[in-house]
Design a protein around this motif. Structure first.
Motif: not given
Length: 131
Positions: A59-70, A93-107
């Protein structure tokens, strides 16, 4: 009346050791990321038996860089305790952010075993490390 989803943030915590599940609703951003980080950190600090931390983004509606940092800080804290972080029900939109920043595998990399102590065969000292 609008049919748009609410953007009010909530983090609903359900702890049943060894599993912690946090269900996120609304926007994970500058104003709300500390709330998520505090909720997870509190549980990890109070229950050392936690081995799996599930963040449910259904039920997440948006995430920004602070959310990614968390999310990165939560991964750091789960790894320190030997728990594995799971990112469940990720919206596109979360998957796109995680792929663009290349952190999905890390997380989503499973946590290494927490350090344990091993006695040396001659009893002179103790080694710290992963068995």
């Amino acid at each position: 009346m609008s049919n748009l989803p609410s953007t009010e943030f909530t983090a609903t915590v359900h702890c049943a050791p060894p599993v912690l599940t946090v269900r996120l609703t609304g926007d994970l951003d500058y104003d709300t990321s500390d709330e998520l980080l505090d909720a997870v950190t509190t549980q990890l600090t109070h229950d050392l038996a936690l081995r799996d931390v599930h963040l449910d983004f259904g039920e997440l509606t948006a995430i920004d860089s602070s959310g990614l940092s968390a999310l990165l800080m939560i991964h750091r804290r789960t790894s320190t305790t030997g728990a594995t972080l799971h990112l469940d029900c990720r919206p596109g939109f979360l998957d796109r952010m995680l792929h663009i920043t290349n952190v999905l595998d890390h997380l989503t990399t499973p946590a290494a075993n927490p350090p344990t102590q091993h006695s040396h065969p001659d009893g002179d000292y103790t080694e710290i490390g992963v068995p």
